[in-house]
Motif scaffolding. Sequence first.
Motif, mmCIF file in Angstrom:
data_model
loop_
_atom_site.group_PDB
_atom_site.id
_atom_site.type_symbol
_atom_site.label_atom_id
_atom_site.label_comp_id
_atom_site.label_asym_id
_atom_site.label_seq_id
_atom_site.Cartn_x
_atom_site.Cartn_y
_atom_site.Cartn_z
ATOM 1 N N PHE A 246 0.830 -1.203 0.000
ATOM 2 C CA PHE A 246 0.000 0.000 0.000
ATOM 3 C C PHE A 246 0.866 1.255 0.000
ATOM 4 O O PHE A 246 0.677 2.167 -0.819
ATOM 5 C CB PHE A 246 -0.918 -0.006 1.218
ATOM 6 C CG PHE A 246 -1.662 1.286 1.428
ATOM 7 C CD1 PHE A 246 -2.852 1.518 0.771
ATOM 8 C CD2 PHE A 246 -1.165 2.260 2.282
ATOM 9 C CE1 PHE A 246 -3.541 2.712 0.955
ATOM 10 C CE2 PHE A 246 -1.845 3.446 2.473
ATOM 11 C CZ PHE A 246 -3.032 3.680 1.808
ATOM 12 N N HIS A 247 1.830 1.303 0.907
ATOM 13 C CA HIS A 247 2.682 2.490 0.993
ATOM 14 C C HIS A 247 3.595 2.628 -0.221
ATOM 15 O O HIS A 247 3.863 3.750 -0.676
ATOM 16 C CB HIS A 247 3.498 2.448 2.285
ATOM 17 C CG HIS A 247 2.709 2.830 3.502
ATOM 18 N ND1 HIS A 247 2.178 4.080 3.681
ATOM 19 C CD2 HIS A 247 2.345 2.110 4.587
ATOM 20 C CE1 HIS A 247 1.533 4.132 4.832
ATOM 21 N NE2 HIS A 247 1.614 2.948 5.395
ATOM 22 N N ALA A 248 4.062 1.518 -0.751
ATOM 23 C CA ALA A 248 4.890 1.572 -1.948
ATOM 24 C C ALA A 248 4.094 2.143 -3.118
ATOM 25 O O ALA A 248 4.593 2.991 -3.878
ATOM 26 C CB ALA A 248 5.417 0.183 -2.290
ATOM 27 N N ALA A 249 2.852 1.696 -3.278
ATOM 28 C CA ALA A 249 2.004 2.165 -4.369
ATOM 29 C C ALA A 249 1.757 3.668 -4.258
ATOM 30 O O ALA A 249 1.847 4.406 -5.250
ATOM 31 C CB ALA A 249 0.686 1.402 -4.374
ATOM 32 N N ARG A 250 1.454 4.117 -3.060
ATOM 33 C CA ARG A 250 1.171 5.539 -2.872
ATOM 34 C C ARG A 250 2.432 6.382 -3.089
ATOM 35 O O ARG A 250 2.369 7.476 -3.662
ATOM 36 C CB ARG A 250 0.608 5.771 -1.470
ATOM 37 C CG ARG A 250 0.062 7.176 -1.255
ATOM 38 C CD ARG A 250 -0.832 7.208 -0.026
ATOM 39 N NE ARG A 250 -1.397 8.522 0.177
ATOM 40 C CZ ARG A 250 -0.905 9.428 1.032
ATOM 41 N NH1 ARG A 250 0.156 9.132 1.751
ATOM 42 N NH2 ARG A 250 -1.478 10.609 1.171
ATOM 43 N N THR A 251 3.574 5.872 -2.674
ATOM 44 C CA THR A 251 4.827 6.584 -2.876
ATOM 45 C C THR A 251 5.189 6.667 -4.356
ATOM 46 O O THR A 251 5.654 7.708 -4.840
ATOM 47 C CB THR A 251 5.959 5.907 -2.086
ATOM 48 O OG1 THR A 251 5.626 5.905 -0.691
ATOM 49 C CG2 THR A 251 7.278 6.635 -2.275
ATOM 50 N N LEU A 252 4.971 5.581 -5.086
ATOM 51 C CA LEU A 252 5.199 5.592 -6.536
ATOM 52 C C LEU A 252 4.357 6.672 -7.208
ATOM 53 O O LEU A 252 4.812 7.356 -8.124
ATOM 54 C CB LEU A 252 4.849 4.228 -7.132
ATOM 55 C CG LEU A 252 5.861 3.103 -6.902
ATOM 56 C CD1 LEU A 252 5.194 1.757 -7.122
ATOM 57 C CD2 LEU A 252 7.056 3.269 -7.837
ATOM 58 N N ARG A 253 3.132 6.807 -6.742
ATOM 59 C CA ARG A 253 2.251 7.846 -7.290
ATOM 60 C C ARG A 253 2.717 9.235 -6.888
ATOM 61 O O ARG A 253 2.867 10.136 -7.725
ATOM 62 C CB ARG A 253 0.823 7.610 -6.803
ATOM 63 C CG ARG A 253 -0.205 8.557 -7.395
ATOM 64 C CD ARG A 253 -1.458 8.611 -6.555
ATOM 65 N NE ARG A 253 -1.218 9.246 -5.256
ATOM 66 C CZ ARG A 253 -2.152 9.443 -4.337
ATOM 67 N NH1 ARG A 253 -3.382 9.009 -4.546
ATOM 68 N NH2 ARG A 253 -1.864 10.029 -3.191
ATOM 69 N N ASP A 254 2.983 9.429 -5.596
ATOM 70 C CA ASP A 254 3.270 10.763 -5.086
ATOM 71 C C ASP A 254 4.622 11.302 -5.540
ATOM 72 O O ASP A 254 4.803 12.518 -5.646
ATOM 73 C CB ASP A 254 3.202 10.753 -3.556
ATOM 74 C CG ASP A 254 1.786 10.553 -3.040
ATOM 75 O OD1 ASP A 254 0.848 10.600 -3.858
ATOM 76 O OD2 ASP A 254 1.630 10.330 -1.826
ATOM 77 N N LEU A 255 5.581 10.430 -5.804
ATOM 78 C CA LEU A 255 6.898 10.873 -6.261
ATOM 79 C C LEU A 255 6.962 11.053 -7.780
ATOM 80 O O LEU A 255 8.005 11.417 -8.311
ATOM 81 C CB LEU A 255 7.978 9.880 -5.811
ATOM 82 C CG LEU A 255 8.227 9.793 -4.307
ATOM 83 C CD1 LEU A 255 9.347 8.808 -4.004
ATOM 84 C CD2 LEU A 255 8.565 11.171 -3.728
ATOM 85 N N LEU B 194 4.943 6.857 -11.289
ATOM 86 C CA LEU B 194 3.887 6.325 -12.150
ATOM 87 C C LEU B 194 3.570 7.291 -13.286
ATOM 88 O O LEU B 194 3.261 6.868 -14.405
ATOM 89 C CB LEU B 194 2.627 6.047 -11.330
ATOM 90 C CG LEU B 194 2.693 4.883 -10.348
ATOM 91 C CD1 LEU B 194 1.347 4.707 -9.646
ATOM 92 C CD2 LEU B 194 3.104 3.587 -11.042
ATOM 93 N N THR B 195 3.673 8.578 -13.022
ATOM 94 C CA THR B 195 3.376 9.572 -14.057
ATOM 95 C C THR B 195 4.363 9.498 -15.213
ATOM 96 O O THR B 195 3.961 9.496 -16.385
ATOM 97 C CB THR B 195 3.385 10.992 -13.462
ATOM 98 O OG1 THR B 195 2.342 11.100 -12.487
ATOM 99 C CG2 THR B 195 3.152 12.038 -14.545
ATOM 100 N N VAL B 196 5.661 9.420 -14.914
ATOM 101 C CA VAL B 196 6.644 9.372 -16.000
ATOM 102 C C VAL B 196 6.554 8.057 -16.763
ATOM 103 O O VAL B 196 6.774 8.015 -17.981
ATOM 104 C CB VAL B 196 8.082 9.622 -15.484
ATOM 105 C CG1 VAL B 196 8.190 11.020 -14.897
ATOM 106 C CG2 VAL B 196 8.530 8.575 -14.483
ATOM 107 N N LEU B 197 6.205 6.976 -16.066
ATOM 108 C CA LEU B 197 6.020 5.695 -16.749
ATOM 109 C C LEU B 197 4.771 5.741 -17.636
ATOM 110 O O LEU B 197 4.761 5.190 -18.740
ATOM 111 C CB LEU B 197 5.906 4.560 -15.738
ATOM 112 C CG LEU B 197 7.205 4.127 -15.069
ATOM 113 C CD1 LEU B 197 6.934 3.075 -14.003
ATOM 114 C CD2 LEU B 197 8.192 3.595 -16.098
ATOM 115 N N ASP B 198 3.738 6.401 -17.149
ATOM 116 C CA ASP B 198 2.519 6.536 -17.941
ATOM 117 C C ASP B 198 2.797 7.348 -19.200
ATOM 118 O O ASP B 198 2.316 7.021 -20.292
ATOM 119 C CB ASP B 198 1.440 7.208 -17.096
ATOM 120 C CG ASP B 198 0.102 7.271 -17.790
ATOM 121 O OD1 ASP B 198 -0.361 6.228 -18.297
ATOM 122 O OD2 ASP B 198 -0.507 8.359 -17.828
#
Length: 205
Positions: free
Chosen positions: A28-37, A40-44
């Motif tokens: 859960f925390h890893a997923a949220r950190t990937l989003r907040d940092l 996920l946006t640059v990969l998208d």
Amino acid sequence: MIDFSKDPLTALQAKNEAQKLAFSPIVFHAARTLRDLGILTVLDNAQSQGLSATEISRQTNVSEYGVKVLLEMALSAHIVTWEKPNYVIANLGYFLLHDKMTRINLDFTADVCYAAMMHLTESIQKGVPAGLKELGNWANIYEGLSILPGKAKKAGLNSTISTQIELSLFFCKPYLKINLSVSLILAATPGDGLYNALIMIVMSK
């Protein structure tokens, strides 16, 4: 129709699910950190081509080591895929990033519920909202909705409009009827004029 009188899992499947539960708070925390940092946006943005850890680090200003640690967890959770040497956003990662209700629920769970849930055992044993002290010194959550601390404020919980709605929800087709008391909180998000919906669901008596 789901038959809840039977265990749907084999022993091997049950063991696998137990391991998922054991590590789910970390995921859960890893997923949220990937989003907040912004990972996920640059990969998208890279779409099916993906990006290397080095390039992700360059674009996000996160250390390459940090990027790799997070993405190793993301691989296990199927948030991203790996096409050497690049990481590619998977369907799960896409919805973590773009689905509005998922974003709202992630923030609500992290900023309002997570620390309080550590007191769940005490709450059940004593019949009191023991976790509420993580947010403030109130008798109930409604007393503090307008003055929630820290990140809860940033999530847009100030000046909330709270509406109690009694309804019947149907899960698993119309066969399993569960009456829920739903407190739907609508709050203006600072700066962008949009509205977030935070749903607190409590089993009706």
